[in-house]
Every structure is written in structure tokens, then in C-alpha cells.
Write an enzyme that holds these catalytic residues in place. Structure first.
Site, mmCIF file in Angstrom:
data_model
loop_
_atom_site.group_PDB
_atom_site.id
_atom_site.type_symbol
_atom_site.label_atom_id
_atom_site.label_comp_id
_atom_site.label_asym_id
_atom_site.label_seq_id
_atom_site.Cartn_x
_atom_site.Cartn_y
_atom_site.Cartn_z
ATOM 1 C CG ASP A 1 -9.134 3.404 1.683
ATOM 2 O OD1 ASP A 1 -8.376 3.282 0.706
ATOM 3 O OD2 ASP A 1 -8.755 3.313 2.855
ATOM 4 C CG ASP B 1 -1.951 0.974 1.299
ATOM 5 O OD1 ASP B 1 -1.997 1.817 0.394
ATOM 6 O OD2 ASP B 1 -2.740 0.952 2.258
ATOM 7 N N GLY C 1 -5.151 3.645 -7.815
ATOM 8 C CA GLY C 1 -5.311 3.945 -9.237
ATOM 9 C C GLY C 1 -4.357 5.004 -9.773
HETATM 10 C C1 GLA Z 1 -5.232 2.374 3.025
HETATM 11 C C2 GLA Z 1 -5.829 1.239 2.208
HETATM 12 C C3 GLA Z 1 -6.812 0.477 3.065
HETATM 13 C C4 GLA Z 1 -6.097 -0.079 4.283
HETATM 14 C C5 GLA Z 1 -5.412 1.058 5.043
HETATM 15 C C6 GLA Z 1 -4.513 0.526 6.137
HETATM 16 O O1 GLA Z 1 -6.181 3.324 3.381
HETATM 17 O O2 GLA Z 1 -6.441 1.730 1.053
HETATM 18 O O3 GLA Z 1 -7.399 -0.571 2.322
HETATM 19 O O4 GLA Z 1 -5.177 -1.051 3.884
HETATM 20 O O5 GLA Z 1 -4.622 1.849 4.191
HETATM 21 O O6 GLA Z 1 -3.911 1.551 6.866
#
Ligand code: GLA
Length: 738
Positions: free
Chosen positions: A558, A494, A537
């Protein structure tokens, strides 16, 4: 400041089903805004004339601050008329409602701190994101912090640790706190009993969250597509913190709505809500064996092989495989295949699953080569329910539920730990360590594997994850080795704080580079680790995610459990079909069914039952990775039915690996390997609508038969057109059979 007797401040950090303000509320739609952080910005007298104006209900990334993360301040100027106070019934507390704030806020009224939710990175407890919490701060009317009939400044110090920043998911307002604000009326899905006669019993619960009794009238009406089935009025007196519940007998079918209201006696204030009954479409699992495993499975040569055949039917089941290649071993009682294959190639096998009443048979091709995830991943991820409060115990409880509630028998098999497992510092040799919530990561991996489940983990290419934990920056190889040692089968990687590394370099290469580094680190491990790229994206990741070894890539920000979020994310996947193929999937984020909450105060998803049918249908049409995001231990029967419809799941797991295309405003079509088509007809409206599909106009008139996929029933031969009344935000999922 908390000790001053005149200042009663209550901080409510709860997730409410809806944000009901009173009639005489004052909206706070705009604020002055600046990035950065200075204590003086909380003060009433600070001159903020030079600050930019911003809307309060929308994240700042959508308002010209695209890639800004970190500290920012809002200052809202508002005259608070004393008439507002006088209109209230209790007249004792002013409510300042701020909806959700990404990720931490401290809120000041005229320089007086009235509340904080979450911890800032410079707080002594360390950074704690609390974006899922609703901010509702209450100030006593006689507090000198309120300047009645004069200008007031509500100053909000905000810290965004990654993802989106600012006030969002609702528009802030102020109003007076009323007696009914302590009242909740709910129809909890996990208390519904579905009976075998097509009926169900559903409790309607009324509870008083205030330390004072409340008297009034509860009225509820149950309608079946506009005809009243039940209508009742009950005089109620609820004790302080008291609750009462009423059992409703309802038919288990589409279109049953319950409207309920409570009218408080002394003030006449009314709380009104309505709920659609969560009707179950998925037929009961047959006693006869049925194999639900995808038809293709990929593994790299030399990697440990672990695969559990998904099958339903009365237990005990007995598993057999014809032409199982040498190097693999099947446990005939559990259906778990283990071993190792060293030679590239396709191995065509046939699975047989038998029980006392019959046998099911299915082809199963094991492809040994470079491609993994021939069909989208199906599993569970801790984030949407536990957020950073995840622990090994919670993970294990969901994993047990995956096995015991039969989800694994329908193909669900990954158990993925998201952010929140990492220790605050690395070991002396710079290895990543777990925090105390995960005492034995390798033990957890072994336990999952023993039961035929796979094990997923989370990290960031940046120094810190979105939750503020340690990322893998400059420790990628070390971390990949550690993961492999723990038996990890899946990595969600991430972006988060890599933003600070990439800095002003906006070149494509700068955005690809961190994912390439981890690709090489994973490739060096003698294990198959699914690589799930998560960077929302950026730079059209779908165009290069596959080249850096990704089996899937998140395409958006998210998801949240609202229709707006689902609609925005799910229906924006059109035009990305061409980037999907077996082993390469667009990821519109994890599922938002069941009880979610991102860390605390789990609440039932705010999607209606029809929106949930749309959600699961759309994700399957999109060939999206299916990652359940709720507490599996608290799974209700309705949610379980949504997640165990084998004909629906088979659309997602189809081996042709195509993503559906939008072919008209309401219709999405996915090509399937057997020559049939899965068709989703969606009603995007908020009312029932008759939707007609003209098969010829859509070029789909060459099919013979139509099948209702959720109900698993043939509808009849294909006519020139098809009309169906579809529920608000609902779907009709059809299979066109040649
Ligand atoms: C981002 C991701 C989420 C999650 C959080 C964890 O916001 O998009 O899906 O994994 O980090 O901190």
C-alpha cells in the site's frame, strides 16, 4: 486502571504533519520481538532474552517475517533518566511516541496499559484497524508506571490484519511533553485564493491545541528562490485553544517558499517549519469545446453500454456522434451513450461537441470484443480518505463533486467503494449483504449510472478482507451475481486473508487459483466488470494477471502520502513495461493528493507541491490506473488543477498503451500513438538541480519540437541538449513532437 488519580494518560491518535521530538529525546530504534500473543508478555518481569531483535521503524515483513500476519509483541528495554524529566520545561508528562502501527496496538509501560489505538479482533467491538493513526501516549511524571533511572519495559501488543505489520513510518522515541507541542502552524491549501493577476492570497494559521495560553514570537519569511520577498516578526499571545491567522500575498509561481517559526517566550523552545507554495501550472479551462475522452473504448458483446463523453467548454454543450452503431443511443444534452452492441467488431465513430462559440471533433472507436479498459481506469476510490469509515453518503458526496467540480469532463468516471461496505453476516441464502452505512447499494449504482458514472466495489478471495469484513471465499459466484445485480462495473479483489487458505502451499498455482475462480464468476455475468487484482505483486502477478482476466494488478504494498513511499513505489515500476498493453495495466496504487487519512482526521497530503507534480506525471507516464484517493468534496484548487490537466492526462490515456521506460537515472520516456514521446525529467534530490538531457545520447534527437506539458506551451525547436533547473523531488514533463 483509568480511574487511578496518579495516572494521567492521554491518547492522541492524530496525524501530525511531522514528528517533531525535542532535543533531549531518547530514540527507541530496536526491540525484542515475537509473533503470537500471550498476556504475560506485557509484564515488566517477563524474560524475553530468547526473543529476536528487530528494528522498530520498519514493518516486520521486511525483517524476516515475510508473510506473517496476526498478533506479535515488541518489548523495548529502556533506562529513563530523571535528567530527561528535569530538562523539560513543564516537567509533567513523558511522551512515548510510536509512529504508526499496523494495524492495532495496546501499549504497556512496565505492565501498566498506557494506551490502545484500534480494536483487536477479540475486543467486544470487533476488529478496527487504525494504522493511519499516529501513536503518541503521554504518562504523568509522578506515575509509578515510570521507573526513573532504572530499566523500563515498553511492551506493545500488535495485531496486523493483512498487508504490512508492525511499527512503521517513523522511529519511536521518548521525550518530555512541552508547551509548544500543542501548537500547530499551517498554510492550508484549501484556503488559498488564486487571483487572475498571477497572485494568490494564502492564510498562515497558528493554533494552540492546549488548554493554557502561550506567548511567543512568530517569524515568517517568504523567499523566491533564495531572495526574501516578505519577512515579518510578530509578538503573539494565543488564548487556550486559540488561533490567529495572517494573510500572505504571494505570487503564483514555482519556487516560492515560506519558512516560519514560533519561539515560545518562557522556555525559548522553537517550532520551525517550511512549506512550498502550491503553484498552479495547468492553464485555465478554455471556453471553447474540447473533447477529453480517450480515443478507444472497449465493451463485451451483449453487455449494457454506458459511456459519458468527457468534454469541457462553456456550457451548455451539445453532443453529436457520426456513425454511431445501431443499438446505441446518445443523449445530446449530457453526452451519455447507452444501449447494447451484440456483434464483435470495431466501430469507428466521430464525436462533435459544440457550444455557442465553436465545435470540437474527435475520432472515437468502440471495440466490441473481449478486451475492456483499452486505456487505464480513471476514477475515485474511497480507501485513502475514508478507510473503513466509508458510507454511501460519503461516496455520493465525492461522486457529486466529481460531476460538479468538472472532473468528469476531464475523463474521470469510476466511483469505487473500497473495504467497509460489507455486513457482518451473510443472508440466509448466503448472499452478501451491505452494512447499515450502505442502505441501498442498487440505488447507489443506479444513481451513478444515471449521471454517466461507473460503480466499483471491493472484496477478497479470502474469508475476510484486509479490514476484517466478509470476503468472497467459497461464495464467489453468488457475490459476482449480487454485484451484477447492483450494477457494479469494477471489482477490486484483494488477497488479504487468502494467506490463511493458501497456507504453506507456495506454488504459483495456489496463488493464481483464487483469482481464476472469480474470473469465471465475473465472466458469467451479462455485464462488463473491470477486474482489478490486488495482491501487492506476489508471485510476479504482472506475468499472469492478464491470463486470469485482470485489467490491472497492484504491483506493490500500500502507498502512503510520503515521498519515501511515492519514490519507492513509483520509481520501482521500471522493468515491468513489457507486461503492459491495452487492457492490461500495472497498478502502483491509488493517488495520494488532496486530503487523505484512511478513515479519520483527514490531513492534507504530506507530499510537497513538486512531489505531487512528480506523482501525477509519473503515474501518467506509467500508464497507471488513476484512482483519486482524497475527499473530492473538499478538493482545493491546486489539487483540482493537478487532476484536470488534459494534456497530462492524455499521456496516461494514450491508446498505444505503453508504459514509460527509465532510460537514464533521471529520465523516463513513454511512446505515444501519434509518434511523439512523453518525457519525464525528475530531480530525485532534496535541493534544486540543473539537469541536462542530451537528446542524442538518449537516442531522442529525431524530434522537431518540445512542449511543456503541464504549462501546455511549446518550448521551442529541439536542440542537441536541454538543461532545466528542477525543483527538489520535482519534474519537467515534456512532449517531443516529430
Ligand atoms: C489492502 C489494500 C488497500 C485497501 C485495504 C482495504 O490494504 O491494499 O488498497 O483496499 O486493503 O482493507
Amino acid at each position: 486502571m483509568w480511574t487511578k488519580p496518579w495516572l494521567i494518560v492521554i491518547t492522541l491518535a492524530i496525524c501530525l504533519p511531522s514528528f517533531a521530538q525535542h532535543k533531549n529525546f531518547i530514540p527507541l530504534p530496536v526491540a525484542r520481538f515475537i509473533t503470537g500473543d500471550q498476556p504475560a508478555w506485557s509484564s515488566m518481569s517477563f524474560d524475553d532474552q530468547s526473543w529476536k531483535e528487530i528494528r522498530t521503524g520498519k514493518v516486520w515483513q521486511e525483517q524476516g517475517y515475510d508473510s506473517y500476519h496476526g498478533y506479535a509483541w515488541y518489548r523495548i528495554h529502556i533506562k529513563i533518566p530523571s535528567a530527561l524529566r528535569n530538562k523539560g520545561f513543564w516537567k509533567d508528562s513523558l511522551r512515548i511516541f510510536l509512529a504508526h502501527v499496523n494495524d492495532v496496538d495496546a501499549t504497556y509501560l512496565n505492565g501498566v496499559k498506557i494506551g490502545q489505538t484500534g480494536n483487536f479482533p477479540d475486543d467486544k467491538e470487533g476488529y478496527v484497524s487504525k494504522w493511519p493513526a499516529v501513536r503518541e501516549y503521554h504518562v504523568a511524571v509522578n506515575s509509578p508506571a515510570i521507573h526513573w533511572d532504572e530499566e523500563n519495559v515498553i511492551a506493545i501488543r500488535d495485531y496486523d490484519g493483512g498487508g504490512s505489520g508492525g511499527i512503521f513510518m517513523g522511529e519511536p522515541y521518548i521525550d518530555m511533553l512541552e508547551k509548544t507541542d500543542g501548537l500547530t502552524i499551517s498554510m492550508p491549501a484549501d484556503e488559498i485564493k488564486y487571483l487572475s493577476n498571477g497572485k494568490a492570497t494564502q492564510p498562515l494559521m497558528v493554533s494552540n491545541g492546549f488548554n493554557t495560553s502561550i506567548t511567543g514570537t512568530l517569524a515568517y519569511t517568504v523567499t523566491d528562490n533564495h531572495n526574501d520577498l516578505i519577512h515579518r516578526k510578530i509578538e503573539l499571545q494565543l488564548a487556550p485553544y486559540g488561533r490567529q491567522s495572517f494573510i500572505l500575498d504571494l505570487p503564483n509561481r514555482e519556487g516560492i517558499t515560506c519558512k516560519y517559526s514560533f519561539t515560545e517566550k518562557s522556555s525559548g523552545l522553537q517550532l520551525q517549519q517550511q512549506q512550498t507554495f502550491p503553484y498552479i501550472l495547468t492553464p485555465r479551462v478554455s471556453d471553447h469545446p474540447r473533447i477529453n475522452t480517450a480515443k478507444v473504448y472497449g465493451v463485451k458483446p451483449g453487455s449494457p453500454f454506458l459511456f459519458k463523453i468527457a468534454a469541457t467548454g462553456i456550457k451548455p454543450l451539445k453532443y453529436k456522434i457520426d456513425q454511431l452503431p445501431e443499438g446505441l443511443l446518445l443523449d445530446e444534452q449530457t453526452g451519455i451513450i447507452t444501449g447494447q452492441l451484440n456483434k464483435k467488431g470495431n466501430y469507428a465513430t466521430v464525436i462533435h461537441v459544440s457550444n455557442a462559440i465553436g465545435t470540437a471533433t474527435q475520432t472515437f472507436t468502440i471495440k466490441v470484443g473481449d478486451t475492456l479498459a483499452f486505456t487505464p481506469t480513471m476514477g475515485w476510490n474511497s480507501w485513502n480518505c475514508w478507510g473503513i469509515n466509508v458510507s454511501a453518503a460519503k461516496v455520493q458526496s465525492s461522486a457529486k463533486a466529481m460531476l460538479e467540480k468538472g472532473l468528469a469532463d476531464h475523463g474521470w468516471n469510476y466511483i469505487n467503494v473500497d473495504d467497509g461496505w460489507e455486513a457482518p453476516a451473510r443472508a440466509a441464502d448466503s448472499s452478501i449483504l451491505t452494512n447499515s452505512k450502505f442502505p441501498d447499494m442498487q440505488g447507489l449504482g443506479n444513481w451513478l449510472h444515471l449521471h454517466g458514472l461507473k460503480f466499483g466495489i471491493y472484496s477478497s478471495p479470502g474469508p475476510l478482507t484486509c479490514g476484517g469484513f466478509l470476503g468472497s471465499y467459497q461464495a464467489e459466484e453468488k457475490d459476482a451475481r449480487t454485484y451484477a445485480g447492483w450494477g457494479v462495473d469494477y471489482l477490486k479483489y484483494d488477497w488479504c486473508s487468502y494467506e490463511s487458505i493458501v497456507g504453506k502451499d507456495t506454488s504459483l498455482n495456489a496463488y493464481i487459483e483464487p483469482f481464476r475462480i472469480m474470473q469465471h464468476a465475473l465472466r458469467a455475468q451479462q455485464r462488463d466488470i473491470i477486474y482489478s487484482i490486488c495482491q501487492y505483486g506476489l508471485k510476479d502477478v504482472w506475468k499472469w494477471g492478464g491470463e486470469v482476466g485482470g485489467q490491472s494488478w497492484r504491483t506493490t504494498e500500500d502507498i502512503e502520502d510520503t515521498w519515501e513511499s511515492l519514490e519507492h513505489i513509483g520509481f520501482s515500476q521500471d522493468k515491468l513495461q513489457q507486461y503492459v498493453s491495452p487492457g492490461h495495466w500495472n497498478d502502483p496504487d491509488m493517488m495520494i493528493v488532496g486530503k487523505v487519512g484512511w478513515g479519520e482526521n483527514l490531513h492534507p497530503t504530506r507530499l510537497t507541491p513538486d512531489e505531487q507534480y512528480t506523482h501525477v506525471s509519473l503515474w501518467c507516464l506509467l500508464a497507471a490506473p488513476l484512482l483519486i484517493g482524497c475527499d473530492l468534496d473538499k478538493l482545493d484548487d491546486f489539487t483540482l488543477s493537478l487532476l484536470t490537466n488534459d494534456e497530462v492526462l492524455a499521456i496516461d490515456q494514450d491508446e498505444l498503451g505503453k508504459q514509460a521506460k527509465r532510460i537514464s537515472a533521471n529520465v523516463w520516456v513513454k511512446e505515444l500513438a501519434d509518434g511523439s514521446r512523453a518525457v519525464g525529467i525528475f530531480n530525485m534530490d532534496t535541493t534544486y538541480r540543473n539537469i541536462t538531457v542530451n537528446w542524442k545520447e538518449l537516442g531522442l534527437n529525431n524530434y522537431r519540437q518540445m512542449r511543456d506539458v503541464w504549462r501546455q506551451q511549446n518550448i521551442g525547436p529541439l536542440q542537441s541538449s536541454f538543461t532545466k533547473q528542477i525543483a527538489p523531488h520535482g519534474v519537467m514533463l515534456i512532449k517531443l513532437i516529430p
